[in-house]
Design an enzyme around this catalytic site. Sequence first.
Site: not given
Ligand code: NAD
Length: 483
Positions: A150, A226, A230, A248, A461
Amino acid sequence: MERRANFIGGSFCEPLGGQYMEKRDPATGQSFALVPASDEQDIAAAVEAARQAFPQWAALPSEERARLLLRLADIVEQHLEELALAESRDTGKPLWLARQLDIPRAVRNFRFFATGLLHLSSEAYRGDGDIFSYTLRQPLGVVGCISPWNLPLYLLTWKVAPALAAGNCVVAKPSELTPTTAQMLAQLACQAGLPAGVLNVVHGDGPRAGAALVAHPEVRALSFTGGTRTGAEIARIAAPMFKKLTLELGGKNPFILFADCHFERAVAEALRAAFSNQGQICLCGSRILVHRPLYERFRQEFVARVRALRVGDPLEPTTQQGALISEAHLQKVLAYIELAQQEGGRILCGGERLRLEGRCRNGYFVAPTVIEGLAPECRVNQEEIFGPVVTLIPFDTEEEAIAYANSVPYGLAASIWTENLARAHRVAEALQAGVVWVNCWMVRDLRTPFGGVKQSGLGREGGWEAFHFFTEPKSVTLALWRD
Ligand code: NAD
């Protein structure tokens, strides 16, 4: 077709297994790039490069590490336009937003942690009985940074900058949906003179490349942003290996308006909090809690402004809302809108996929959507949608507002709107959230701790918290003998 490459030990290279994934432009739906589908061999090569680079990088004088990172910040800034364009094409976000928010913040991240490094200090205690203790803060070695789609460069550099400043070497795994600016960063890091192996970038999906990075025994710490599911999976693998972790994760953030708020400012910020980046920011205020005396007035004004939002080609300067990241994500958002109706919600505006004309006719656009009439405990008010969808929830008392705000499994951020100072402090203290804004939203002082409680994450962080995470404290105690 463009082709992305991994960056390992100072060189760009193909994935060892030769596998690639297609990358689509969310605004047009067209494939335009092939992204390495790396696996554990590529991760192993990157970790080895980082391991070899570590002793020299960690031994560099702080001023030299700071100088290199400041130079990198300058070079990123000089390439702002190309980076913003790449970010907009990978994500579907308006180009002006990438120009104003994403890339400038990446520059700030490097400057902030490069200069912070020059001010690092640690505790020292003089104890009774002529005992003197101090704390060494030593870099960890090889660390993994895994980031989402995002805010691709913004969030990747928020991890990479403190990790490098603290003297670690990094293996970064950007989201497979947004690989381009990470690759450009690697190129710019070369230009800035970062030694080979200090920053490595491995592209690939989560289950293969991400999981291999998490499981690699040489990786001492993982900084992850993420989804909550995850994060749980990463913790399951990393915890028995006793790796340091910051997670996060998702949010379902309340945006709370009391009747005594500054109405104009509150409406304007509610709009920004709800729909910035098409609602795809973890901090977005997706549940708008409105004090009943203000409810009708707010609803009318807010819905009118949402209807007026211009959804369009991310490259057009007048576009306020761009595309969602992917067809799959668009379908998830539409499914929640459908669910809202089944749960008894009324769609006040939006509620559908938009088909634009011309270049963007196959893009992933959803009309900004406002829903009312849903109980605070229903799924649409409890689960993260991560799209341009908000709900309006009236409340009667301060206690009720707090109870609704805290009723979700998440606890990332909250925004409170009131002119009553005592109430602002009271409510801020009562909210289960890692970050609370009063009369503002998403205003970031990079020195403050950033992170969530409950299912929004683990650890913090920002500021010294980041330096603490990316270093290991060692207590050294001396006995000062007096003969
Ligand atoms: P995601 O969890 O699908 O992916 C995030 C990252 O993790 C990607 O690089 C992905 O390839 C990797 N990943 C996926 N499965 C994995 C595994 N089993 N092991 C290791 N890495 C893995 O998230 P997304 O769809 O990319 O992002 C959206 C989410 O992120 C939303 O839930 C959002 O709220 C969250 N987010 C949180 C913050 C925060 O600061 N708290 C900031 C931005 C986004």
